[in-house]
Design an enzyme around this catalytic site. Structure first.
Site, PDB file in Angstrom:
ATOM      1  CG  PHE A 126      -1.851   1.496   1.243  1.00 28.59           C
ATOM      2  CD1 PHE A 126      -3.231   0.815   0.289  1.00 28.59           C
ATOM      3  CD2 PHE A 126      -1.699   2.437   1.810  1.00 28.59           C
ATOM      4  CE1 PHE A 126      -4.760   1.774   0.774  1.00 28.59           C
ATOM      5  CE2 PHE A 126      -2.712   3.487   1.528  1.00 28.59           C
ATOM      6  CZ  PHE A 126      -4.315   3.097   0.880  1.00 28.59           C
ATOM      7  CG  ASP A 195      -0.507  -2.975   6.705  1.00 26.28           C
ATOM      8  OD1 ASP A 195      -1.098  -3.141   6.808  1.00 26.28           O
ATOM      9  OD2 ASP A 195       0.229  -1.559   6.124  1.00 26.28           O
ATOM     10  CE1 TYR A 220      -9.408   1.906   7.343  1.00 28.91           C
ATOM     11  CE2 TYR A 220      -8.149   2.999   9.143  1.00 28.91           C
ATOM     12  CZ  TYR A 220      -8.671   2.943   8.145  1.00 28.91           C
ATOM     13  OH  TYR A 220      -6.748   3.244   7.185  1.00 28.91           O
ATOM     14  CE  LYS A 221      -8.340  -1.231   4.991  1.00 30.54           C
ATOM     15  NZ  LYS A 221      -9.022  -0.124   4.428  1.00 30.54           N
ATOM     16  NE  ARG A 369      -9.855  -2.798  -2.859  1.00 28.03           N
ATOM     17  CZ  ARG A 369      -9.925  -2.198  -2.021  1.00 28.03           C
ATOM     18  NH1 ARG A 369      -8.473  -2.958  -1.454  1.00 28.03           N
ATOM     19  NH2 ARG A 369     -10.145  -1.514  -0.932  1.00 28.03           N
TER      20      ARG A 369
END
Length: 398
Positions: A126, A195, A220-221, A369
Site C-alpha cells: 500500500f 501490516d 476501520y475495515k 474489488r
C-alpha cells in the site's frame, strides 16, 4: 429462482454466523466494501451518546480516571489481541496506521543487529507503507530494497535489518505466507514488521504463534471501528524492553505527569503510545468490538472462504465470457477475504453497480474489488452481487 439462488438461501439458513448481521446498521444494499470501511454496529450510537453527554458533558476531566479514558489504548489493544492471535499486553491502540508503520520500521532498525542497513519492503505495498518506509530509511541511513513477498527468503542477507510486508495484498487479495516469511526473516537475523490492515478480523493471524516481531493495523475495515478509527501497534513481549520508539511522546513516559525534561519509557507495549489518545474515536472502536464477543476467528475464516468461493462460482455462471478475470488466487491458502476482478472499464462498471445497490470499490486502472465481511455478508448477498455484475457487464453502455 435459479439453482444458485436456491443454494444461497440454503447456505444462509445453515450459517451459524448469520444472526450477527442483525447487530449492524444495514439496508437492502449489498455492502461489499467492508475491506475499506466496515458497517456500523447498531449499539455504537447509544454508547457514543453516553460518552458525549455523561463522560464528556458531565464528568469532563474526571473521565480520564473515572471513565477509564487514560488506559483505553492498552485496554482496547487487549480486546484486539485475541483476534490477531496475541496474548494480552502486546498491543496498544492509537495514532494512524501510517504513524504506527513509522514507529515500527524505525524501531525495527534499532532492534536489528549492528551493521545492518537494509530495509526490505513489499514491492506491491500500500503506497503509504512505502512512503513511510522510505522516509524512515532516509532518517536512519538505511537503504530500501523493494521485493515481492515470495522472493523475500532469497533477498535476505547479512545487511538486512528489517522487512515490512503486507499480510494481504490490498489490490489482489493475495494472502502472503506470514508463518514461512516470518521464520525466514528470523533465521536471517532481521526483524519482521507486518501490516495487518486487510487480514485482522477476516482470518487467523497468529502473531504470537508464528513469532512475529512487530505488526501494525487499522481498525476501520473488518474490525468496524468507524471512519478514521485509530490504528494499533503490536510489540512482541520479548522486544518490549528494547523497543525504542522514534516518537517518544509524553503518554509513553514511565511517569507522564511528572513532566520531566528527560524521557524514560514506560514498561511494556505502553511505550508504543505517543500523544493524547483520540478518545471519541477510540471509544467508538471499543464499543464496536462487542460484536466479536463469542465469535471465533476460525469460523469467520471458514465463512469467508465459502463466500468468496461462491462468488467466484456465481461470476463464472453469470458473467459474459472474457469481460472479467479474477486476479485473486483460487487457492485458499493464498486468498484473503476479498475478490479482485480485472475489468477494462472498471470505473463505469463500479459506478453502475453502486447505482444498482451493490457497493464495492476499485483500484485504478482496471480492478474491481469486492470485500466479504463474514459478520454481516450472506450468501444471498453474494449471489445477488454476481447477478447484478453480470447484468451491468452485459449492458450496452458497460
Amino acid at each position: 429462482m435459479s439453482d444458485l439462488q436456491e443454494r444461497a438461501q440454503a447456505l444462509d439458513t445453515a450459517d451459524a454466523l448469520a444472526p450477527l448481521r442483525a447487530l449492524f446498521t444495514l439496508d437492502d444494499t449489498v455492502y461489499l466494501d467492508g475491506n475499506s470501511l466496515g458497517a456500523l454496529p447498531r449499539h455504537v450510537p447509544a454508547r457514543m451518546q453516553e460518552v458525549l453527554t455523561r463522560e464528556w458533558g458531565e464528568l469532563r476531566i474526571r473521565s480520564w480516571d473515572e471513565s477509564g479514558w487514560w488506559t483505553a489504548p492498552e485496554r482496547i489493544g487487549d480486546r484486539i489481541a485475541p483476534i490477531v492471535g496475541a496474548a494480552a499486553g502486546q498491543i496498544v491502540v492509537g495514532d494512524s496506521t501510517s504513524v504506527n508503520v513509522f514507529k515500527a520500521v524505525v524501531a525495527a532498525c534499532r532492534l536489528a543487529p549492528e551493521g545492518r542497513d537494509e530495509i526490505l519492503v513489499d514491492a506491491a505495498t500500500f503506497p503509504t507503507d512505502g512512503y513511510i518506509a522510505a522516509s524512515a530509511a532516509r532518517m536512519t541511513g538505511h537503504r530500501i530494497t523493494p521485493v515481492a513477498p515470495a522472493d523475500v527468503p532469497d533477498a535476505l542477507g547479512p545487511r538486512t535489518a528489517a522487512v515490512l510486508l503486507n499480510h494481504v495484498d490490498y489490490r489482489t487479495g493475495r494472502l502472503h505466507d506470514l508463518p514461512g516469511l516470518t521464520a525466514a526473516v528470523r533465521a536471517a537475523g532481521a526483524v519482521s514488521v507486518w501490516d495487518l490492515c486487510h487480514s485482522a478480523g477476516a482470518l487467523p493471524v497468529g502473531l504470537d504463534a508464528h513469532g512475529v516481531d512487530l505488526a501494525v493495523g487499522c481498525t476501520y475495515k473488518y474490525l468496524n471501528g468507524g471512519p478514521g478509527s485509530p490504528g494499533y501497534l503490536y510489540v512482541a513481549a520479548r522486544h518490549q524492553d528494547a523497543f525504542d520508539s522514534p516518537l517518544p511522546g509524553w503518554t509513553s513516559h514511565a511517569d507522564p505527569f511528572a513532566m520531566t525534561p528527560g524521557y524514560t519509557p514506560a514498561d511494556g507495549a505502553v511505550r508504543g503510545r505517543t500523544g493524547t489518545p483520540d478518545i471519541l474515536s477510540m471509544l467508538a472502536l471499543e464499543s464496536s468490538l462487542d460484536v466479536w464477543d463469542g465469535v471465533s476467528v476460525e469460523a469467520v475464516r471458514a465463512k469467508s472462504l465459502a463466500l468468496t468461493d461462491f462468488f467466484l462460482e456465481c461470476v463464472e455462471a453469470y458473467a459474459p465470457r472474457d469481460r472479467v478475470t479474477s486476479v485473486t488466487p483460487a487457492a485458499h491458502a493464498e486468498r484473503g477475504s476479498q475478490i479482485a476482478l480485472r475489468c477494462e472499464d472498471a470505473e463505469p462498471v463500479m459506478r453502475a453497480l453502486i447505482a444498482r445497490g451493490v457497493v464495492g470499490d476499485l483500484r485504478r486502472p482496471d480492478v474491481l474489488r469486492f470485500g466479504f465481511t463474514p459478520l454481516y455478508v450472506g450468501f444471498a448477498d453474494t449471489e445477488r452481487a454476481a447477478r447484478v455484475l453480470a447484468d451491468v457487464l452485459a449492458a450496452p453502455s458497460a
